[in-house]
Design an enzyme around this catalytic site. Structure first.
Site, PDB file in Angstrom:
ATOM      1  N   GLU A  12       0.866  -1.281  -0.125  1.00 17.15           N
ATOM      2  CA  GLU A  12      -0.045  -0.077   0.099  1.00 17.15           C
ATOM      3  C   GLU A  12       0.797   1.034   0.088  1.00 17.15           C
ATOM      4  OE1 GLU A  12      -3.630  -1.925   2.476  1.00 17.15           O
ATOM      5  OE2 GLU A  12      -2.032  -0.916   3.432  1.00 17.15           O
ATOM      6  N   MET A 175      -8.515  -3.332   9.643  1.00 18.39           N
ATOM      7  CA  MET A 175      -7.809  -3.926  10.920  1.00 18.39           C
ATOM      8  C   MET A 175      -7.339  -3.046  11.780  1.00 18.39           C
ATOM      9  SD  MET A 175      -6.708  -7.703   9.574  1.00 18.39           S
ATOM     10  CE  MET A 175      -6.336  -8.041  11.207  1.00 18.39           C
ATOM     11  N   GLU A 176      -7.314  -1.496  11.240  1.00 14.71           N
ATOM     12  CA  GLU A 176      -6.576  -0.600  11.877  1.00 14.71           C
ATOM     13  C   GLU A 176      -7.359   0.956  12.127  1.00 14.71           C
ATOM     14  OE1 GLU A 176      -5.541  -1.775   8.813  1.00 14.71           O
ATOM     15  OE2 GLU A 176      -4.140  -3.241   9.313  1.00 14.71           O
ATOM     16  N   ASP A 199     -11.677  -6.949  -1.497  1.00 16.48           N
ATOM     17  CA  ASP A 199     -12.313  -7.956  -1.344  1.00 16.48           C
ATOM     18  C   ASP A 199     -13.889  -7.567  -0.701  1.00 16.48           C
ATOM     19  OD1 ASP A 199     -12.322  -8.604   1.680  1.00 16.48           O
ATOM     20  OD2 ASP A 199     -10.392  -7.851   1.107  1.00 16.48           O
TER      21      ASP A 199
HETATM   22  N1  SAH Z   1      -0.906 -10.287   4.671  1.00 16.24           N
HETATM   23  C1  SAH Z   1      -1.943 -11.230   5.273  1.00 16.24           C
HETATM   24  C2  SAH Z   1      -2.971 -10.624   5.979  1.00 16.24           C
HETATM   25  C3  SAH Z   1      -3.305  -9.301   5.574  1.00 16.24           C
HETATM   26  S1  SAH Z   1      -4.659  -8.651   6.622  1.00 16.24           S
HETATM   27  C4  SAH Z   1      -2.461 -12.080   3.788  1.00 16.24           C
HETATM   28  O1  SAH Z   1      -1.865 -11.976   2.827  1.00 16.24           O
HETATM   29  O2  SAH Z   1      -3.613 -12.588   4.018  1.00 16.24           O
HETATM   30  C5  SAH Z   1      -5.592  -7.631   5.603  1.00 16.24           C
HETATM   31  C6  SAH Z   1      -5.340  -6.067   5.692  1.00 16.24           C
HETATM   32  O3  SAH Z   1      -5.957  -5.503   4.764  1.00 16.24           O
HETATM   33  C7  SAH Z   1      -5.292  -5.492   6.973  1.00 16.24           C
HETATM   34  O4  SAH Z   1      -4.347  -4.399   6.936  1.00 16.24           O
HETATM   35  C8  SAH Z   1      -6.787  -4.532   6.821  1.00 16.24           C
HETATM   36  O5  SAH Z   1      -6.744  -3.374   7.297  1.00 16.24           O
HETATM   37  C9  SAH Z   1      -7.018  -4.923   5.383  1.00 16.24           C
HETATM   38  N2  SAH Z   1      -8.189  -5.765   4.903  1.00 16.24           N
HETATM   39  C10 SAH Z   1      -8.714  -6.037   3.558  1.00 16.24           C
HETATM   40  N3  SAH Z   1      -9.585  -6.754   3.632  1.00 16.24           N
HETATM   41  C11 SAH Z   1      -9.878  -6.922   4.740  1.00 16.24           C
HETATM   42  C12 SAH Z   1     -11.054  -7.762   5.350  1.00 16.24           C
HETATM   43  N4  SAH Z   1     -11.814  -8.573   4.606  1.00 16.24           N
HETATM   44  N5  SAH Z   1     -11.174  -7.923   6.645  1.00 16.24           N
HETATM   45  C13 SAH Z   1     -10.435  -7.185   7.534  1.00 16.24           C
HETATM   46  N6  SAH Z   1      -9.149  -6.476   7.176  1.00 16.24           N
HETATM   47  C14 SAH Z   1      -9.170  -6.287   5.604  1.00 16.24           C
END
Ligand code: SAH
Length: 230
Positions: A12, A175-176, A199
């Site tokens: 990001e 998440m922040e 997503d």
């Molecule tokens: N790197 C890990 C986890 C990423 S967590 C992986 O590849 O799966 C997701 C990040 O994107 C967090 O910083 C959150 O703020 C954001 N985010 C995007 N989609 C999200 C969702 N469905 N639920 C929670 N956070 C989400």
């Protein structure tokens, strides 16, 4: 006046750092703070890392140690409202911690001893950020309203539906954001946040998220920041 630009993930922030010609690195609390300029504006860019505690720590260091006067968060989120699609842009009016529950001592979602669950963003910076987002991504669907945060990557349709039922006006989940909103409220620092939808927080969320973050998240964040400071 120093503006902080915060993101949770490397993808990001990468393109935002590319826009800074003169950034210098300072390491505090295990995080790299990049101090420099962007379109002549004094800026500190930083990766908060993922989750509410990481975000709160970063916001506190930005305020206490770096003396920032405003904080803008740019990143990705899962869409909750049925109208919020992958690729859309959501600017936050307010934040709430969807996983905070000190009931029955306090109402569900209320932050204990604050007397409220929702923390509003700064009206002036939010309006400015909304203008920048619309200008930078004119083809994207645009929404403004409540974003909810919690220490969970929401990645099942069942959980997304439950959140929507519980908080019908929530546009997106991440998440922040709510942690930073609380810290900025404590210190009286203006805060605004924009999230591109990566997503739908459903059973397909993991694949959609991974693809989106690699392909577009960085470009979107940089385009919005560039429009904000141009
Ligand atoms: N790197 C890990 C986890 C990423 S967590 C992986 O590849 O799966 C997701 C990040 O994107 C967090 O910083 C959150 O703020 C954001 N985010 C995007 N989609 C999200 C969702 N469905 N639920 C929670 N956070 C989400």
């Amino acid at each position: 006046m120093t503006l902080a630009i915060v993101s949770a993930m490397r993808e990001e922030l990468a393109a935002v750092l590319d826009l800074m010609p003169d950034e210098r690195r300072e390491v505090v609390g295990g995080r790299e703070y990049w101090r420099g300029h962007l379109h002549g504006q004094e800026v500190i860019a930083v990766l908060s890392r993922i989750g509410k505690v990481a975000a709160a720590t970063t916001a506190t260091a930005l305020i206490e140690r770096f003396g920032i006067q405003a904080l803008v968060f740019t990143g990705v989120a899962g869409g909750l409202d049925p109208g919020v699609k992958v690729g859309d842009v959501v600017v936050a009016d307010a934040f709430l911690q969807h996983d905070l529950d000190a009931s029955p001592l306090f109402p569900r979602h209320e932050v204990p001893l604050y007397g409220r669950a929702r923390f509003a963003t700064d009206a002036a910076w939010t309006a400015r950020l909304a203008r920048a987002a619309r200008q930078a991504l004119p083809g994207a669907g645009f929404h403004q309203g409540l974003i909810v945060s919690g220490d969970r990557f929401v990645s099942t349709t069942a959980e997304a539906c439950a959140l929507q039922a519980e908080l019908p006006d929530a546009l997106a989940v991440e998440m922040e954001g709510a942690a930073i909103a609380q810290v900025c409220a404590d210190y009286g620092v203006p805060y605004a946040a924009v999230r591109t939808i990566s997503d739908r927080a459903d059973d397909e969320a993991h694949g959609d998220f991974t693809r989106f973050v690699q392909e577009v998240a960085s470009r979107h964040s940089a385009a919005i920041v560039e429009a904000l400071l141009a």
